[in-house]
Design a protein around this motif. Structure first.
Motif, short mmCIF file in Angstrom:
data_model
loop_
_atom_site.label_atom_id
_atom_site.label_comp_id
_atom_site.label_asym_id
_atom_site.label_seq_id
_atom_site.Cartn_x
_atom_site.Cartn_y
_atom_site.Cartn_z
N ALA A 90 0.85 -1.19 0.00
CA ALA A 90 0.00 0.00 0.00
C ALA A 90 0.89 1.24 0.00
O ALA A 90 1.82 1.33 0.81
CB ALA A 90 -0.91 0.00 1.23
N ASP A 91 0.63 2.19 -0.90
CA ASP A 91 1.42 3.42 -0.90
C ASP A 91 0.68 4.51 -0.14
O ASP A 91 -0.45 4.31 0.34
CB ASP A 91 1.78 3.85 -2.33
N ALA A 92 1.31 5.65 -0.01
CA ALA A 92 0.73 6.76 0.74
C ALA A 92 -0.28 7.56 -0.07
O ALA A 92 -0.80 8.57 0.41
CB ALA A 92 1.84 7.69 1.24
N HIS A 93 -0.57 7.09 -1.28
CA HIS A 93 -1.48 7.81 -2.18
C HIS A 93 -2.80 7.07 -2.36
O HIS A 93 -3.59 7.42 -3.27
CB HIS A 93 -0.79 8.03 -3.52
N GLY A 94 -3.05 6.06 -1.53
CA GLY A 94 -4.34 5.39 -1.55
C GLY A 94 -4.42 4.11 -2.34
O GLY A 94 -5.48 3.47 -2.38
N THR A 95 -3.33 3.70 -2.98
CA THR A 95 -3.34 2.45 -3.75
C THR A 95 -2.98 1.27 -2.85
O THR A 95 -1.97 1.31 -2.14
CB THR A 95 -2.35 2.52 -4.92
N VAL A 96 -3.79 0.23 -2.88
CA VAL A 96 -3.53 -1.00 -2.13
C VAL A 96 -3.71 -2.18 -3.08
O VAL A 96 -4.74 -2.29 -3.74
CB VAL A 96 -4.48 -1.15 -0.93
N ILE A 97 -2.69 -3.05 -3.14
CA ILE A 97 -2.80 -4.25 -3.97
C ILE A 97 -2.34 -5.46 -3.14
O ILE A 97 -1.74 -5.31 -2.07
CB ILE A 97 -1.93 -4.15 -5.25
N THR B 181 -8.64 -5.30 4.71
CA THR B 181 -8.00 -5.27 6.03
C THR B 181 -6.98 -4.14 6.09
O THR B 181 -6.94 -3.37 7.07
CB THR B 181 -7.32 -6.61 6.33
N ALA B 182 -6.16 -4.01 5.06
CA ALA B 182 -5.16 -2.94 5.03
C ALA B 182 -5.83 -1.57 5.02
O ALA B 182 -5.39 -0.64 5.71
CB ALA B 182 -4.26 -3.10 3.80
N ARG B 183 -6.89 -1.44 4.26
CA ARG B 183 -7.60 -0.15 4.21
C ARG B 183 -8.24 0.21 5.55
O ARG B 183 -8.41 1.39 5.87
CB ARG B 183 -8.67 -0.20 3.12
N SER B 184 -8.59 -0.80 6.36
CA SER B 184 -9.29 -0.53 7.62
C SER B 184 -8.44 0.27 8.60
O SER B 184 -8.97 0.89 9.52
CB SER B 184 -9.72 -1.85 8.28
N VAL B 185 -7.11 0.28 8.41
CA VAL B 185 -6.22 1.02 9.34
C VAL B 185 -5.36 2.03 8.60
O VAL B 185 -4.38 2.54 9.16
CB VAL B 185 -5.32 0.05 10.13
N GLY B 186 -5.70 2.37 7.36
CA GLY B 186 -4.90 3.32 6.61
C GLY B 186 -3.47 2.85 6.42
O GLY B 186 -2.51 3.61 6.58
N TYR B 187 -3.32 1.58 6.05
CA TYR B 187 -2.00 0.96 6.00
C TYR B 187 -1.14 1.55 4.89
O TYR B 187 -1.62 1.87 3.80
CB TYR B 187 -2.14 -0.54 5.79
N VAL B 188 0.17 1.66 5.16
CA VAL B 188 1.15 2.10 4.17
C VAL B 188 2.38 1.20 4.31
O VAL B 188 2.91 1.04 5.41
CB VAL B 188 1.55 3.57 4.37
N GLU C 248 7.08 7.42 -3.05
CA GLU C 248 6.73 7.10 -4.43
C GLU C 248 5.37 6.40 -4.50
O GLU C 248 4.93 5.75 -3.56
CB GLU C 248 7.79 6.18 -5.05
N ARG C 249 4.74 6.55 -5.66
CA ARG C 249 3.52 5.80 -5.94
C ARG C 249 3.88 4.39 -6.38
O ARG C 249 4.92 4.17 -7.00
CB ARG C 249 2.70 6.48 -7.05
#
Length: 639
Positions: A217-224, A264-271, A323-324
Motif C-alpha cells: 500500500a502506498d501513501a497515495h491510496g493504492t492498495v494491492i 483489512t489494510a484499508r481498515s487502518v490506513g496501511y502504508v 513514491e507511488r
C-alpha cells in the motif's frame, strides 16, 4: 518524483539484516548496521558502516529505541528499516522515528498500534466486512472471564495474547480442566515476549490451514495484493515450511481472500508492505477467517518474491520515500511455485529442543532456482539469546512437484556441522505423502512430528564414522578394535556407536561394512570412500542426504550412588523463567517444578517421582544444557 534515500540504517541482525543490505547495495544506497558487541552474527560484514550498541541484554541493545535512534543520527541515516522481530512492530519506535525526523520504513504508528492489539484488530477488520473467528475478545479480561467465555465459545479453544504474534503464548485447550494452567503459561510467555499479558480466546478451527496474503500500500491510496502463501506446516504455531501459491485455493478463492486482505489494510490506513493472516477450514476454503495482520516484512517473503518477481524490500523503500506504486493489481502474475524451509538450531529427536554451539563447517546449495538466506557462517557461534532460525532454503519450480524436488535436493546439499539442526527432519517432512499431495493442516507436525523425527542414524553415516575412527586410531585407541583372526576367517574391525536410545555395532571387512542394530536388523553396504565429515572431541560429524549426524561412541559405564535422587537437568541452554514450587515442597509425580526458556521456547520440567523437591537454580539464572536444576527425594526415602 520523490528522492530516494542515500543512507538507510537496518535495526536488526542475522539473515534479515543481510537480506535488506543486499537490496540497499543493488539500489546504490549506503547501508548502516547496528550490532551488539557480544552478538556473533556475521551481518556487519555486509554493510558500509557499523554502529555499536554496546553489550548486554536485548533491552539494552536491539530493543533500545534510544540507542537505535542515536545510531541513525550519528550515521546520517535518513531512514530505518526494522526487518522483522525486535522493534519492527513497535508503535512507540515508529513514533520515535517520526519525532526524530527519521523515516520509519513501515506503516504509520497508528496502524501498528491497532493491528498490534489483536482485539482492536478484530474490531477494525469487522468494520470492513472481513470475517473473524468466533471468540471472546475484549480488553482487560481476567482469567475468570476468559474461563466463562471459553465455555460459551465451546471447546477446543485457542488462547492468544492480544499484543503478540509468531505463535508465542498461544495454547490450544481441549477442556475446562486445562484452562487455568494454560492461561498462566500464556500470560507468562506474553509478558516475557511482549510486555503485555492481555489474552483473548477464539474457537479452535478444526483441520485449520494457515493462509496469508502479501499486501502493498502506498501513501497515495493504492492498495494491492501479491497473492497468498500457505504456511500450514508449523510446530507450536511456529512456521516450518511455507509455499506460494497455496495448493488449496482456486483462482476465484484466491481473488476473494486477496480482496479481504486489501480491505483489512484499508481498515487502518496501511502504508508499506504487510501480511494479512487467515485461518481456513480445509473443507471450507471459501470461508477464510481473519487472524491477524503482521505490519512488517515476513520471514517467508522470499516465496512471494520468487513467484512474482517483485523485490519486496525495494517496494518498502520506494513507498517509504513517498513514491507511488508502479505495480497495478492487474500487473501481478504468479509464475510457477516456490517453497521455503526454515533451518532451526534444534534437535527433532529430543522433542525439538533448542541447540547451539560453534559452526565447524558449513555448505550451502546453489543454483538458478535455489536461494539461501543465512545468518551464520563457518566459525560462528549459535547461542541461546536469539531466535533458533539460522537460515532459510528456498526453491522455485514450474510446478509444485518440481519445487518440492528441488527443495529436497537443496536440503541434501546443505550441511551445518557443529550445531544440531532440523535439516534431516525437513527433508523427511517433504517426503510425507500428505505433504506431497498438498493435504496440510496446522496440526500435522504436532501429530506426526515425533514419528518423522524418530529416524535412526543412517547406516552410511555410521559406516563413514567407523572408517574415520579407523584412520584416527592413535587418537581413539580402545574405541576401535583392530583386525583379528578367528577359526573360520577374519573378523575385520568393529566399533560401537550410539544410536538413539541404544547402540549400533559396525563391522568392516575389506570393501564391505555391516551395521548391526540393537533391534536385530542388519544393513550391508560398501565402505564409504572420502565421506564429507568433520572429526571433533565429541565424535564425528557426517553428512548424508538425510541430515547431518554427530556419531558418538557410547560413554563408559560409571559407577554411581545407589541412593542417587532423581534429578531434573536442563534439556537446553537457557534461562530459568519460573519455579512452580518452593524448595522443600512435596510434589506429585508429573507435577511442574521449573520452567526454562531458550530461543523464545519455554520448556517445563516435571517431577519424575513423588517426593520432596530441592531447587538448585533461581528464577532468572542462566543455565547450561545438562545442568541440574532440582532433585526429588522419593517419598520412601523421605519416610
Amino acid at each position: 518524483m520523490p528522492e530516494m534515500f542515500d543512507t538507510v540504517l537496518v535495526a536488526n541482525r542475522g539473515e534479515i539484516a543481510i537480506r535488506v543490505a543486499r537490496t540497499l547495495r543493488d539500489l546504490g544506497i549506503r547501508s548502516v548496521a547496528v550490532r551488539a558487541d557480544d552478538d556473533p552474527s556475521p551481518h556487519p560484514a555486509h554493510f558500509d558502516e557499523v554502529v555499536s550498541l554496546g553489550a548486554g541484554a536485548l533491552r539494552d541493545t536491539y530493543l533500545s529505541i534510544e540507542k537505535i535512534i542515536e545510531a541513525a543520527r550519528a550515521s546520517g541515516a535518513q531512514a530505518i528499516h526494522p526487518g522483522y522481530g525486535f522493534l519492527s512492530e513497535n508503535a512507540a519506535f515508529a513514533q520515535a522515528c517520526a519525532d526524530a525526523g527519521v523515516v520509519f520504513i513501515g506503516p504509520p504508528a497508528s496502524a501498528i498500534e491497532t493491528m498490534g492489539d489483536k482485539i482492536s484488530a478484530r474490531h477494525a477488520v469487522e468494520s470492513r466486512g472481513v470475517a473473524t473467528v468466533p471468540g471472546i475478545a475484549e480488553p482487560g479480561l481476567d482469567d475468570a472471564a476468559l474461563i466463562a467465555g471459553a465455555e460459551r465459545v465451546g471447546f477446543p479453544v485457542l488462547i492468544k495474547p492480544a499484543a503478540g504474534g509468531g505463535g508465542k503464548g498461544m495454547y490450544r485447550v481441549d477442556d475446562a480442566a486445562g484452562l487455568p494452567s494454560s492461561l498462566a503459561a500464556a500470560r507468562r510467555e506474553a509478558t516475557s515476549s511482549f510486555g503485555d499479558d492481555t489474552l483473548f480466546i477464539e474457537r479452535f478451527v478444526t483441520s485449520p490451514r494457515h493462509i496469508e496474503v502479501q499486501v502493498l500500500a502506498d501513501a497515495h491510496g493504492t492498495v494491492i495484493h501479491l497473492g497468498e502463501r500457505e504456511c500450514s506446516l508449523q510446530r507450536r504455531h511456529q512456521k516450518v515450511i511455507e509455499e506460494a501459491p497455496s495448493p488449496l485455493l482456486t483462482e476465484a478463492q484466491r481473488a476473494a481472500i486477496g480482496q479481504a486482505a486489501v480491505e483489512t489494510a484499508r481498515s487502518v490506513g496501511y502504508v508499506g508492505a504487510g501480511t494479512v493472516e487467515f485461518i481456513v477450514a480445509g473443507d471450507r476454503p471459501d470461508e477464510p477467517f481473519f487472524m491477524e495482520m503482521n505490519t512488517r516484512l515476513q520471514v517467508e517473503h522470499p516465496v512471494t518474491e520468487m513467484v512474482t518477481g517483485v523485490d519486496l524490500v525495494e517496494q518498502q523503500l520506494r513507498i517509504a520515500a513517498g513514491e507511488r506504486l508502479a505495480i497495478a493489481q492487474d500487473d501481478v502474475t504468479l509464475s510457477g511455485h516456490a517453497i521455503e524451509a526454515r533451518i532451526y538450531a534444534e534437535d527433532p529427536s529430543a522433542g525439538f529442543l533448542p541447540t547451539g554451539g560453534t559452526v565447524l563447517a558449513i555448505d550451502w546449495p546453489y543454483g538458478d532456482d535455489v536461494r539461501v538466506d543465512a545468518g551464520v557462517e563457518q566459525g560462528g557461534e549459535v547461542g541461546s539469546s536469539y531466535d533458533p532460525m539460522i537460515a532459510k532454503v528456498i526453491a522455485h519450480g514450474a510446478t509444485r512437484g518440481q519445487a518440492l524436488e528441488r527443495l529436497r535436493d537443496a536440503l541434501a546439499e546443505t550441511s551445518i556441522f557443529g550445531v544440531v539442526t532440523n535439516r534431516g527432519f525437513l527433508r523427511a517432512l517433504l517426503d510425507e505423502p500428505s505433504v506431497r499431495a498438498g493435504e496440510l493442516d496446522t496440526g500435522f507436525i504436532d501429530r506426526e512430528g515425533e514419528r518423522i523425527a524418530a529416524a535412526r542414524i543412517p547406516s552410511d553415516a555410521l559406516a563413514a564414522a567407523a572408517a574415520d575412527l579407523g584412520q584416527a586410531l592413535p587418537m581413539r585407541l580402545g574405541a576401535w578394535q583392530p583386525d583379528g583372526w578367528r577359526i573360520g576367517g577374519a573378523v575385520g574391525r568393529r566399533a560401537t556407536f550410539r544410536d538413539g536410545d541404544g547402540t549400533a555395532r559396525v563391522q568392516a571387512l575389506g570393501e564391505r561394512t555391516t551395521v548391526h542394530r540393537a533391534d536385530g536388523t542388519v544393513d550391508e553396504l560398501a565402505t564409504p570412500v572420502e565421506p564429507w565429515l568433520v572429526r571433533t572431541a565429541e565424535g564425528t560429524w557426517v553428512r548424508t542426504a538425510e541430515g547431518d549426524w554427530l556419531v558418538e561412541t557410547p560413554p563408559r559405564t560409571r559407577r554411581g550412588r545407589a541412593d542417587a535422587e532423581p534429578s531434573l537437568a536442563s534439556p537446553m541452554p537457557g534461562t530459568v523463567v519460573a519455579a512452580h514450587v518452593a524448595d522443600g515442597d512435596r510434589v506429585a509425580e508429573g507435577q511442574a517444578v521449573v520452567s526454562v526458556e531458550a530461543m523464545k521456547m519455554e520448556h517445563v520440567l516435571r517431577a519424575p517421582v513423588a517426593g520432596t523437591v530441592h531447587l538448585h537454580a533461581r528464577v532468572g539464572e542462566q543455565v547450561a544444557r545438562g545442568q541440574e536444576l532440582a532433585t526429588v527425594t522419593p517419598e520412601e526415602a523421605s519416610a
